[in-house]
Design a protein around this motif. Structure first.
Motif, mmCIF file in Angstrom:
data_model
loop_
_atom_site.group_PDB
_atom_site.id
_atom_site.type_symbol
_atom_site.label_atom_id
_atom_site.label_comp_id
_atom_site.label_asym_id
_atom_site.label_seq_id
_atom_site.Cartn_x
_atom_site.Cartn_y
_atom_site.Cartn_z
ATOM 1 N N ASP A 46 38.776 44.437 46.565
ATOM 2 C CA ASP A 46 38.847 45.657 45.753
ATOM 3 C C ASP A 46 39.632 45.424 44.463
ATOM 4 O O ASP A 46 39.248 45.913 43.401
ATOM 5 N N THR A 47 40.711 44.652 44.551
ATOM 6 C CA THR A 47 41.513 44.325 43.371
ATOM 7 C C THR A 47 40.672 43.553 42.369
ATOM 8 O O THR A 47 40.702 43.832 41.165
ATOM 9 N N PHE A 48 39.915 42.576 42.842
ATOM 10 C CA PHE A 48 39.024 41.802 41.968
ATOM 11 C C PHE A 48 38.033 42.720 41.262
ATOM 12 O O PHE A 48 37.885 42.681 40.049
ATOM 13 N N ASN A 49 37.322 43.521 42.049
ATOM 14 C CA ASN A 49 36.231 44.336 41.502
ATOM 15 C C ASN A 49 36.710 45.442 40.570
ATOM 16 O O ASN A 49 35.978 45.841 39.673
ATOM 17 N N LYS A 50 37.915 45.919 40.741
ATOM 18 C CA LYS A 50 38.458 46.955 39.858
ATOM 19 C C LYS A 50 38.973 46.388 38.538
ATOM 20 O O LYS A 50 39.084 47.115 37.563
#
Length: 155
Positions: A46-50
């Motif tokens: 989620d951190t990557f994609n955000k």
């Protein structure tokens, strides 16, 4: 009821639809004793994609980066899983399997420590495999990734 095409036109996200595939997928294959920590790979994803966009680094060669953490005891009599990378050209998906070198450390880790180990291994694995990929701006990706982990308090 409306068609998938109409839903996409209206901006409704459809799970599994081509336009809603995440840039980054992070998962784990782990021995049952580390399930409590390996589940945090979703937070890394989620951190990557955000915060990151694969297009910024790949010139449209790679549209999705899939990282799988391999978390098994050093002495393991199951299926042998080794670190590797491979590219599915037709799908433009780049896969990296990253083996964690210190199983017991990850097993005993708190959530914050487990996230830090994942970040460290992600940096190590991307350096090992993505630094060799043609037409991928590895140095920029690595710098942005490290900065992101530091900004999020993971490293």
């Amino acid at each position: 009821m409306i068609t998938v095409e109409e839903a996409l036109k209206q901006g409704i996200e459809i799970i599994g639809a081509e336009k809603t595939q995440p840039n980054f997928v992070v998962s784990s294959k782990a021995y049952i004793k580390v399930a409590h920590n390996s589940k945090h790979s979703i937070e890394i994803q989620d951190t990557f994609n955000k915060n990151l966009a694969i297009e910024k680094y790949s010139n449209k060669n790679i549209k999705q980066l899939i990282i799988t953490y391999l978390v098994y005891p050093e002495i393991w009599d199951g299926v042998e899983r080794k670190e590797k990378s491979f590219f599915k050209r037709k799908e433009r998906k780049f896969f990296i399997d990253i083996r964690f070198p210190d199983y017991q450390r990850f097993c005993d880790a708190t959530k914050q420590e487990a996230m830090k180990i994942m970040a460290e291994q992600t940096l190590r694995g991307t350096e090992k495999f993505l630094s060799k990929v043609k037409d991928f701006d590895y140095h920029k990706f690595y710098a942005d990734l490290k900065e992101l982990f530091e900004k999020e308090g993971i490293l």
